[in-house]
Structure formats: C-alpha cells, structure tokens
Design a protein around this motif. Structure first.
Motif, mmCIF file in Angstrom:
data_model
loop_
_atom_site.group_PDB
_atom_site.id
_atom_site.type_symbol
_atom_site.label_atom_id
_atom_site.label_comp_id
_atom_site.label_asym_id
_atom_site.label_seq_id
_atom_site.Cartn_x
_atom_site.Cartn_y
_atom_site.Cartn_z
ATOM 1 N N MET A 1 55.347 47.753 71.516
ATOM 2 C CA MET A 1 54.079 47.068 71.416
ATOM 3 C C MET A 1 54.043 46.365 70.057
ATOM 4 N N ASN A 2 53.843 45.102 70.110
ATOM 5 C CA ASN A 2 53.817 44.291 68.895
ATOM 6 C C ASN A 2 52.363 43.984 68.562
ATOM 7 N N ILE A 3 51.827 44.633 67.530
ATOM 8 C CA ILE A 3 50.410 44.447 67.208
ATOM 9 C C ILE A 3 50.135 43.076 66.591
ATOM 10 N N LYS A 4 51.171 42.350 66.245
ATOM 11 C CA LYS A 4 50.980 40.992 65.733
ATOM 12 C C LYS A 4 50.499 40.060 66.834
ATOM 13 N N GLN A 5 50.779 40.394 68.059
ATOM 14 C CA GLN A 5 50.430 39.514 69.171
ATOM 15 C C GLN A 5 49.006 39.756 69.680
#
Length: 141
Positions: A1-5
């Motif tokens: 999970m990429n929290i930047k997205q």
C-alpha cells in the motif's frame, strides 16, 4: 500500500461533527455517544478550526476528587428520596387501612340492616298468614 497515492479525503471521517468553545463537556460526551464517534472538532463562530475534543481529553479533565464528591451528593439525594418514598408509602398505607376499616364498618351496618329487614319480612309473612286477629295476638305474645 503506497500512502503517497491516497488523498486525505479518501480516509477522513465525514461528516465532521463540531462543537462551539462554549459547549459543555457533558454535551460533547452526549454527542459522542449519540454519534458513536471518539472525537469532535471545536469551531469558532466564523467556522475556524480551534481544536479537537476526544474521549481521552474528556477523561483527563475529570477530577476524581470532584467526581467522588458528586457521587456522595447524588447518593445522599437518592437516600433522601428513598426515605421520602417509604414515608409516603406508609402514609398511603395508613390512609388505605382507615378506608378499609370505614368500609368494613359500613358493610357490617348494612348486613345488620339486611338481617333486620329479613326478620321484619318474616314477621309480615306470618301476620299475613293469620286469618284472625286472635291468631295474630297469639303469635305476638
């Protein structure tokens, strides 16, 4: 999970529930319970965010000594009301017992009156059964 997205709007709580700075902590607690949330925002009159109220901050502001004192006051009030209730029940019970006695006396008087009327009716029946005055005199003697 990429929290930047992810955008904040995708994970934020909505709708926001707010309080004014003048609302009581009790109102905050009730609103949290009703809405089943753990935090409320505090907004000024112009809608500006002033802060947060959380369940933890509610508990932090409760003084155990004050709470103990309030519990004692409430317990005394409960005891007073319980004593008052018991006294009222005793008074009502005594009043009802007096009414029962009065009604029983009335019933006794009516039963006695009924017996007297039955006796009088029997006497009338005997008198009407007599064919001669002499028979009546014999019966009354």
């Amino acid at each position: 999970m990429n929290i930047k997205q992810f955008k904040a709007s995708e994970v934020m709580s909505t709708p926001l529930q707010s309080l004014t700075p003048f609302d009581s902590l009790w109102k905050a607690h009730q609103q949290m319970q009703r809405l089943r949330v753990q935090r409320l925002v505090v907004c000024g009159s112009d809608g500006q965010l002033l802060g947060l109220v959380t369940q933890t901050s509610l508990l932090e502001n409760l003084n155990p000594v004050d709470m103990h004192g309030m519990i004692q006051i409430l317990q005394q009030e409960v005891d007073r009301l319980q004593t008052e209730k018991i006294e009222m029940l005793h008074r009502n019970n005594n009043h009802l017992e007096q009414q029962v006695e009065s009604l029983q006396e009335s019933v006794n008087r009516l039963e006695q009156h009924n017996q007297e009327m039955a006796t009088i009716n029997q006497m009338i029946d005997f008198l009407q059964a007599c064919e001669k005055i002499e028979d009546t005199k014999k019966m009354l003697a």
